[in-house]
Scaffold this motif. Structure first.
Motif, PDB file in Angstrom:
ATOM      1  N   ASP A 182      47.320  34.712  64.698  1.00 29.66           N
ATOM      2  CA  ASP A 182      49.129  34.757  65.502  1.00 29.66           C
ATOM      3  C   ASP A 182      49.530  34.054  64.878  1.00 29.66           C
ATOM      4  O   ASP A 182      51.042  33.607  65.720  1.00 29.66           O
ATOM      5  CB  ASP A 182      48.214  34.418  66.946  1.00 29.66           C
ATOM      6  N   ILE A 183      49.546  32.877  63.826  1.00 29.25           N
ATOM      7  CA  ILE A 183      50.213  32.069  63.637  1.00 29.25           C
ATOM      8  C   ILE A 183      51.026  32.296  61.775  1.00 29.25           C
ATOM      9  O   ILE A 183      50.760  33.399  61.290  1.00 29.25           O
ATOM     10  CB  ILE A 183      49.602  30.684  63.124  1.00 29.25           C
ATOM     11  N   ALA A 184      52.280  32.759  62.273  1.00 29.24           N
ATOM     12  CA  ALA A 184      53.447  33.086  60.454  1.00 29.24           C
ATOM     13  C   ALA A 184      52.770  31.877  59.693  1.00 29.24           C
ATOM     14  O   ALA A 184      53.132  30.634  59.571  1.00 29.24           O
ATOM     15  CB  ALA A 184      54.855  32.896  60.822  1.00 29.24           C
ATOM     16  N   ALA A 185      52.288  33.150  58.287  1.00 27.50           N
ATOM     17  CA  ALA A 185      51.560  31.976  57.111  1.00 27.50           C
ATOM     18  C   ALA A 185      51.171  31.268  57.476  1.00 27.50           C
ATOM     19  O   ALA A 185      51.740  29.930  56.608  1.00 27.50           O
ATOM     20  CB  ALA A 185      52.766  32.059  56.526  1.00 27.50           C
ATOM     21  N   PRO A 186      50.290  30.752  57.692  1.00 29.13           N
ATOM     22  CA  PRO A 186      49.105  29.553  58.471  1.00 29.13           C
ATOM     23  C   PRO A 186      48.685  28.909  56.404  1.00 29.13           C
ATOM     24  O   PRO A 186      48.325  27.972  57.015  1.00 29.13           O
ATOM     25  CB  PRO A 186      47.653  30.520  58.922  1.00 29.13           C
ATOM     26  N   ASP A 187      48.507  29.602  55.613  1.00 29.09           N
ATOM     27  CA  ASP A 187      48.115  29.261  55.029  1.00 29.09           C
ATOM     28  C   ASP A 187      49.114  27.752  53.745  1.00 29.09           C
ATOM     29  O   ASP A 187      48.986  27.582  53.007  1.00 29.09           O
ATOM     30  CB  ASP A 187      47.213  30.465  53.694  1.00 29.09           C
ATOM     31  N   ASP A 188      50.729  28.069  54.373  1.00 32.99           N
ATOM     32  CA  ASP A 188      51.701  27.686  53.747  1.00 32.99           C
ATOM     33  C   ASP A 188      51.674  26.199  54.298  1.00 32.99           C
ATOM     34  O   ASP A 188      52.609  25.554  54.160  1.00 32.99           O
ATOM     35  CB  ASP A 188      52.955  28.379  54.139  1.00 32.99           C
ATOM     36  N   PHE A 189      51.102  26.446  55.461  1.00 31.40           N
ATOM     37  CA  PHE A 189      51.125  24.416  55.974  1.00 31.40           C
ATOM     38  C   PHE A 189      50.540  23.351  54.663  1.00 31.40           C
ATOM     39  O   PHE A 189      49.619  23.647  54.444  1.00 31.40           O
ATOM     40  CB  PHE A 189      50.235  24.632  57.269  1.00 31.40           C
ATOM     41  N   LEU A 190      51.045  21.903  54.827  1.00 25.88           N
ATOM     42  CA  LEU A 190      50.458  21.011  53.481  1.00 25.88           C
ATOM     43  C   LEU A 190      48.339  21.214  54.589  1.00 25.88           C
ATOM     44  O   LEU A 190      48.272  21.189  55.039  1.00 25.88           O
ATOM     45  CB  LEU A 190      50.777  20.241  54.304  1.00 25.88           C
ATOM     46  N   LYS A 191      48.128  21.302  52.934  1.00 21.32           N
ATOM     47  CA  LYS A 191      46.675  21.866  52.633  1.00 21.32           C
ATOM     48  C   LYS A 191      46.024  20.036  53.908  1.00 21.32           C
ATOM     49  O   LYS A 191      45.200  20.498  54.186  1.00 21.32           O
ATOM     50  CB  LYS A 191      45.759  21.593  51.691  1.00 21.32           C
ATOM     51  N   PRO A 220      51.390  33.720  75.336  1.00 21.46           N
ATOM     52  CA  PRO A 220      51.858  35.194  74.304  1.00 21.46           C
ATOM     53  C   PRO A 220      53.518  34.068  74.270  1.00 21.46           C
ATOM     54  O   PRO A 220      53.543  34.200  73.329  1.00 21.46           O
ATOM     55  CB  PRO A 220      51.973  36.282  75.020  1.00 21.46           C
ATOM     56  N   GLU A 221      54.011  33.820  74.823  1.00 13.20           N
ATOM     57  CA  GLU A 221      54.945  33.523  74.966  1.00 13.20           C
ATOM     58  C   GLU A 221      55.060  31.881  74.672  1.00 13.20           C
ATOM     59  O   GLU A 221      55.858  31.426  73.547  1.00 13.20           O
ATOM     60  CB  GLU A 221      56.389  32.711  76.432  1.00 13.20           C
ATOM     61  N   ALA A 222      54.094  31.083  74.462  1.00 15.01           N
ATOM     62  CA  ALA A 222      53.965  29.963  74.100  1.00 15.01           C
ATOM     63  C   ALA A 222      53.425  30.169  72.484  1.00 15.01           C
ATOM     64  O   ALA A 222      54.147  29.169  71.389  1.00 15.01           O
ATOM     65  CB  ALA A 222      52.842  29.528  74.791  1.00 15.01           C
ATOM     66  N   ILE A 223      52.843  31.065  71.954  1.00 14.60           N
ATOM     67  CA  ILE A 223      52.403  30.978  70.536  1.00 14.60           C
ATOM     68  C   ILE A 223      53.903  31.454  69.808  1.00 14.60           C
ATOM     69  O   ILE A 223      53.709  31.249  68.926  1.00 14.60           O
ATOM     70  CB  ILE A 223      51.654  32.011  69.995  1.00 14.60           C
ATOM     71  N   LYS A 224      54.468  32.296  70.373  1.00 16.87           N
ATOM     72  CA  LYS A 224      55.654  32.402  70.018  1.00 16.87           C
ATOM     73  C   LYS A 224      56.569  31.570  70.045  1.00 16.87           C
ATOM     74  O   LYS A 224      57.390  31.157  68.635  1.00 16.87           O
ATOM     75  CB  LYS A 224      56.463  33.133  70.409  1.00 16.87           C
ATOM     76  N   LEU A 225      57.198  30.748  70.417  1.00 17.62           N
ATOM     77  CA  LEU A 225      57.636  29.588  70.482  1.00 17.62           C
ATOM     78  C   LEU A 225      56.621  28.317  69.847  1.00 17.62           C
ATOM     79  O   LEU A 225      57.624  27.990  68.407  1.00 17.62           O
ATOM     80  CB  LEU A 225      57.302  28.430  72.524  1.00 17.62           C
ATOM     81  N   VAL A 226      55.766  28.093  69.594  1.00 12.24           N
ATOM     82  CA  VAL A 226      54.899  27.294  68.644  1.00 12.24           C
ATOM     83  C   VAL A 226      55.755  27.917  67.116  1.00 12.24           C
ATOM     84  O   VAL A 226      55.203  27.043  66.111  1.00 12.24           O
ATOM     85  CB  VAL A 226      53.545  27.054  68.717  1.00 12.24           C
ATOM     86  N   ASN A 227      55.104  29.181  67.378  1.00 13.83           N
ATOM     87  CA  ASN A 227      55.675  29.713  65.896  1.00 13.83           C
ATOM     88  C   ASN A 227      57.054  29.111  64.721  1.00 13.83           C
ATOM     89  O   ASN A 227      56.984  28.731  64.389  1.00 13.83           O
ATOM     90  CB  ASN A 227      54.685  30.864  65.902  1.00 13.83           C
ATOM     91  N   LEU A 228      57.684  29.823  66.547  1.00 16.89           N
ATOM     92  CA  LEU A 228      59.547  28.845  65.565  1.00 16.89           C
ATOM     93  C   LEU A 228      59.262  27.506  65.503  1.00 16.89           C
ATOM     94  O   LEU A 228      60.176  27.439  64.185  1.00 16.89           O
ATOM     95  CB  LEU A 228      59.940  29.282  67.413  1.00 16.89           C
ATOM     96  N   MET A 229      59.114  26.845  66.230  1.00 15.27           N
ATOM     97  CA  MET A 229      58.829  25.247  65.712  1.00 15.27           C
ATOM     98  C   MET A 229      58.383  24.837  65.164  1.00 15.27           C
ATOM     99  O   MET A 229      59.106  23.711  64.311  1.00 15.27           O
ATOM    100  CB  MET A 229      58.077  24.701  67.058  1.00 15.27           C
ATOM    101  N   ALA A 230      57.418  25.935  64.649  1.00 20.06           N
ATOM    102  CA  ALA A 230      57.444  25.972  62.832  1.00 20.06           C
ATOM    103  C   ALA A 230      57.478  26.434  62.029  1.00 20.06           C
ATOM    104  O   ALA A 230      57.026  25.976  60.493  1.00 20.06           O
ATOM    105  CB  ALA A 230      55.827  26.083  63.092  1.00 20.06           C
TER     106      ALA A 230
END
Length: 405
Positions: free
Chosen positions: A116-125, A304-314
């Protein structure tokens, strides 16, 4: 479409559309009827020390309307987790990694599926490693990284040669007062200095006995610097006094560069502050700011909306636009939580390029005090400030941080 502000005032804001990251989640929102009003809302608590906080809120609200126009955002009072507990007062909240273990133990971080997270492997390790619940879930989502950096002039070979805190202290003990500024103005910061020197393994064990060698090293450093001065209710950043007083170096967070004139920024060398007592440590500590979802959100039917919002924030779309501001003077030097976002910011200025190089080193560890971090810090304060010199310099208790329920 109207947005519900914290003070109850409703303002209309035009939407500017949605980036590619969310095209797989939102389709074809072209027109919002005037009669459509917000019927549900998510209560969002932001870290209060984010630079240009009002700009952050305005931009987030604007972009959110293209993602979920039927759900509003209400910004609520929140301090990043220092005094407030997570109850039904907040749905989504940003907090410091120091509190990661504590919040995990309290069960207030709703696990988020990586799918449910956009590109999770893109975060700092180092941030991703700290929030992995399992191979398929994260406890929260990284948004910003943060560390104590050492800023000094490129031609200062002596400071450049410092490999540990003892080296840096000796250099500034030998120089005229007024050359090194650092944000060590409250007891809380003294305790952070001490735990940094302990090292990650020992911090996680949360040793109660004071290591006298580490304590003396820390104390000499604190006495050698020019501490920040209080102006009104707040402390000015060390970069402020560095610029005004003609200093040679300062220690502080990357965002403190906003106080340094543009004409000086390109003359500064930037690296993480040396750790270790008498030799260079094989690691560096970074803090992290994370976005979490309160598990109670599921009872409201808004997960579902909360997951969309945290995706947007990150997302890079949001974070980079916020960091860039509207002019070079508004550029915010905070480390984005995404590797790709950090690399994009590194192309903008020499200073950001140096910050990125330090952040992407493989020896970075996330600073996390563990499950009983609040109890540990309260006990640590009592021990450290038995020293009369430190007690005199820092008479105010740090209990305003880490209040226990």
């Amino acid at each position: 479409f109207f947005f519900q502000a914290e003070d109850g005032i409703r303002d209309s804001v035009a939407s500017r559309g949605l980036g590619d990251v969310y095209k797989r989640q939102v389709h074809g929102i072209q027109y919002i009827p005037k009669t459509l009003m917000v019927t549900r809302e998510l209560k969002v608590g932001l870290f209060p020390y984010i630079p240009r906080l009002e700009d952050f809120k305005e931009l987030l609200s604007e972009k959110w309307k293209s993602v979920s126009p039927e759900v509003g955002i209400k910004y609520v009072k929140w301090d990043g987790g220092w005094k407030y507990e997570v109850t039904d007062n907040v749905d989504i909240f940003v907090f410091d990694s120091q509190n990661l273990g504590y919040y995990s133990s309290k069960g207030v971080l709703a696990p988020i599926n990586k799918s449910d997270i956009a590109a999770p492997d893109d975060f700092l390790k180092f941030m991703l490693d700290g929030v992995n619940v399992s191979a398929t879930q994260l406890s929260c989502i990284p948004i910003f990284g943060c560390a104590n950096f050492l800023f000094y002039f490129e031609d200062d070979a002596e400071v450049d040669s410092a490999k540990c805190l003892e080296d840096l202290t000796k250099i500034f003990q030998s120089r005229e007062k007024g050359e090194l500024f650092a944000e060590v103005s409250e007891r809380h910061e003294i305790m952070l200095e001490y735990t940094h020197l302990l090292g990650p393994e020992r911090v996680y064990l949360q040793e109660k006995a004071i290591d006298l060698t580490i304590f003396e090293c820390m104390k000499k450093y604190v006495l050698s610097i020019n501490r920040c001065l209080k102006v009104g209710d707040d402390y000015e950043h060390p970069s402020h006094f560095f610029s005004l007083a003609g200093g040679r170096a300062f220690v502080g967070f990357s965002e403190f560069l906003e106080d340094v004139p543009l004409s000086l920024r390109d003359k500064l060398k930037i690296r993480t502050k040396p750790f270790g007592v008498s030799s260079e440590n094989p690691y560096q500590f970074f803090y992290g700011d994370f976005i979490a979802i309160n598990p109670a959100v599921s009872k409201k039917g808004l997960m579902p909306e909360a997951i969309k919002l945290v995706n947007l924030m990150a997302s890079n779309e949001f974070i980079i636009e916020y960091l860039k501001g509207k002019s070079p003077e508004e550029l915010v030097y905070i480390v984005p939580g995404r590797i790709s976002g950090l690399k994009q910011m590194a192309t903008l200025t020499k200073s950001f390029s140096q910050i990125a190089q330090e952040t992407l080193k493989p020896n970075i560890r996330l600073y996390n005090l563990g499950n009983d971090g609040r109890e540990y810090f309260n006990a640590l304060e009592k021990e450290l400030f038995k020293d009369p010199d430190l007690a005199k310099l820092f008479p105010k208790s740090a209990s305003l941080f880490y209040q226990l329920p």
